[in-house]
Design an enzyme around this catalytic site. Structure first.
Site, short mmCIF file in Angstrom:
data_model
loop_
_atom_site.label_atom_id
_atom_site.label_comp_id
_atom_site.label_asym_id
_atom_site.label_seq_id
_atom_site.Cartn_x
_atom_site.Cartn_y
_atom_site.Cartn_z
N SER A 156 -3.75 57.10 44.69
CA SER A 156 -4.82 56.87 43.73
C SER A 156 -6.14 57.28 44.32
O SER A 156 -6.30 57.36 45.53
CB SER A 156 -4.87 55.39 43.37
OG SER A 156 -5.27 54.65 44.50
N LYS A 157 -7.06 57.54 43.42
CA LYS A 157 -8.38 57.94 43.87
C LYS A 157 -9.02 56.81 44.66
O LYS A 157 -9.73 57.02 45.62
CB LYS A 157 -9.25 58.32 42.68
CG LYS A 157 -8.65 57.91 41.36
CD LYS A 157 -9.23 58.69 40.20
CE LYS A 157 -8.42 58.40 38.94
NZ LYS A 157 -8.61 59.29 37.85
N ARG A 158 -8.76 55.60 44.19
CA ARG A 158 -9.44 54.48 44.82
C ARG A 158 -9.02 54.27 46.26
O ARG A 158 -9.84 54.10 47.15
CB ARG A 158 -9.19 53.20 44.02
CG ARG A 158 -10.44 52.36 43.88
CD ARG A 158 -10.13 50.99 43.33
NE ARG A 158 -9.25 50.24 44.19
CZ ARG A 158 -8.55 49.20 43.82
NH1 ARG A 158 -8.60 48.79 42.58
NH2 ARG A 158 -7.76 48.56 44.66
#
Length: 494
Positions: free
Chosen positions: A247-249
């Site tokens: 994920s980007k996070r």
RNA sequence: GGCCCCUUCGUCUAGCGGUUAGGACGCCGGCCUCUCACGCCGUUAACACGAGUUCGAUUCUCGUAGGGGUCACCA
């Protein structure tokens, strides 16, 4: 097969990451293979998190990858009235109902169920309300959500044949009466998505397995809206080394498509790599041209198991999945040189190393030089870093190169300028002649040719390694070569 | 926890009852050589476990374990 229509529906809440890019790629391949249409639909119903920046990033990412679409971008918010109309219709047909339970009430029940180690599902309290009771609550102005009425009488459930997974089933009992419209009147994803797919006449829904749990509920919606149910294909997810969904996070820019653009990847190399992450052919072919990949692609050869994006954080040599790098290297050294030229030119411009002559009088030199140095590069960024000495006199010296190939031999301080003199008087500055001179000179000095050769490389390119020195010298040209041997050598001894 | 999905070398994978379990990347070694790459050659390394079906299971069935996804008035 009737008309193939697929879609890529990103929600614009961040950059395009490689999982999303892979989904887009698979949809694109499928559309192209069957002469179908790919629709780009921005699912921006979450106003709080959607940003224009994200939309721009997603679009430019797809463009960079070369994944073109046939319709769109459509924006989900443009069709809010249709979503609401669908909800209204379901309400009127008795397939949905108003629910006045408050968030607090629901939350309490959920907590109680959790505490009792019970599975929580909406208990259907408001489903049992009479028309009069509903009207009364409404008259009081109580806020309500709209829930879809899942069939409770019929035993059995929903099952569908997934193009990747095979038959997937779920019993009605496991599906709660889910919310399709918020209390503020805004329809929810599950409904919007189905309504949009119906309107866009989507024939195949190709998406990640994280949507598998939505599918049964969506099929119920298709049926309730009397629309044909599309085919589904749920692709495996891409996980990190710890087997967590990327994920980007949690992973930052390493999973962003833009990162690869900046890192000097060839767009098609990334596509080729992504295609292989969860899909393969029976003959294990791994390098595909566009046409080859479109022809070879099929949903039923998509792997069922999740795959791992194998990158080691903090390792400069393997700054991303080594396979991605190796595929990029492969294209870098085998692609037609003419296709590489403009890409490198862009990078040189960005770095301020470009000269218009490279596209004019020195075009031939430019092309042959790229060809000479590309075989040991990993990305096109390397042309401006490792390749800098070919395009500028202002280049850095690698410490190891100086130490090992210059300082180790004190006499090089005299030998290299002497070499410069000899090279200067060479009638033709060809690599054959240069080799003759260098080897001859080494013999005169009574040293191994390698000492002179490696010393010359270190001085003229700043690097420990590189292409054959005679060709390097020829590529650099007499003037630069002689100048560097003469003027840059002494300074290295300080 | 409920439900759903999955399980072959470190990683990506081939395999669809009988194979020395193959390939790619990475790793290691060698050849080439002026260095480093490329290229070529080679090495290392896997069927999660247990039952069953079968003459025979990596392959089929069922369990177990493990992993993942999902359980919102996010998408």
């Amino acid at each position: 097969m009737s008309e193939v229509r697929v879609r890529f529906p990103p929600s614009p809440t961040g950059y395009l990451h490689i999982g999303g890019a892979r989904t887009a790629l698979y949809n694109w391949l499928f559309a192209r293979k069957y002469n179908g249409k790919l629709i780009l639909r921005i699912e921006d119903t979450d106003a709080d998190r959607s940003t224009q920046e994200s939309i721009d990033g997603i679009i430019s990412g797809l463009q960079w990858l070369g994944l073109d679409w046939d319709e769109g971008p459509y924006f989900q918010t443009q069709f809010t009235h249709e979503h609401s109309a669908a909800a209204e219709r379901l309400l009127n047909e008795g397939k949905a109902y108003k629910c006045f339970c408050t968030r607090e009430e629901l939350e309490d029940k959920r907590k109680a169920a959790l505490a009792a180690k019970q599975d929580y599902k909406y208990d259907g309290l408001c489903r049992r309300l009479t028309a009069a009771e509903t009207a009364e609550k409404e008259a009081k102005g109580l806020p309500f959500v709209i829930r879809f009425k899942v069939d409770r009488h019929e035993i059995g459930g929903v099952s569908f044949k997934d193009q990747v997974l095979g038959v997937v089933s779920r019993t009605y009992n496991d599906i709660e009466d889910f919310v399709i419209v918020r209390s503020n009147g805004k329809p929810l994803y599950l409904l919007c998505n189905v309504v949009d797919d119906i309107r866009d006449r989507i024939s195949h829904v190709i998406r990640g397995q994280d949507h598998l749990g939505n599918t049964a509920r969506q099929i119920l919606l298709y049926r309730a809206l009397a629309a044909p149910v599309p085919e589904f294909a749920h692709m495996p997810l891409t996980l990190d080394l710890q087997k967590a969904k990327i994920s980007k996070r949690s992973h930052g820019e390493i999973v962003a498509v833009q990162f690869y653009q900046k890192a000097g990847f060839l767009p098609w190399a990334l596509c080729n790599f992504l295609a292989l992450l969860g899909w393969s052919t029976s003959d294990n072919q791994e390098i595909f041209s566009r046409q080859e990949l479109i022809a070879a692609f099929s949903l039923d050869r998509i792997n069922k198991a999740n795959s791992i994006f194998n990158y080691r954080k903090g390792d400069p040599k393997f700054f991303t999945d080594p396979k991605a790098i190796s595929i990029n290297e492969h294209y870098l050294r085998t692609m037609p040189i003419a296709e590489l030229v403009p890409l490198v030119a862009d990078k040189l411009r960005e770095a301020g190393l470009w000269q218009d002559e490279y596209a004019a009088g020195q075009k031939e030199w430019f092309i042959s030089t790229l060809d000479l140095i590309r075989s040991r590069f990993h990305t096109i960024n390397d042309f401006v870093t490792l390749g800098r000495a070919y395009f500028s006199d202002d280049y850095e010296f690698e410490e190891r190169a100086v130490k090992k190939n210059i300082l180790k031999h004190e006499k090089l301080r005299e030998w290299l300028p002497e070499l410069a003199d000899r090279l200067e008087s060479l009638p033709d500055f060809t690599h054959q002649n240069i080799e003759e001179i260098m080897r001859g000179l080494a013999a005169e000095f009574g040293i191994k040719p390698g000492i002179l050769i490696n010393g010359a490389r270190a001085v003229s390119t700043g690097l420990l390694a590189g292409p054959g020195m005679f060709e390097v010298a020829a590529a650099l040209g007499r003037e630069r070569m002689v100048g560097r041997l003469r003027h840059k050598t002494a300074g290295l001894y300080k």
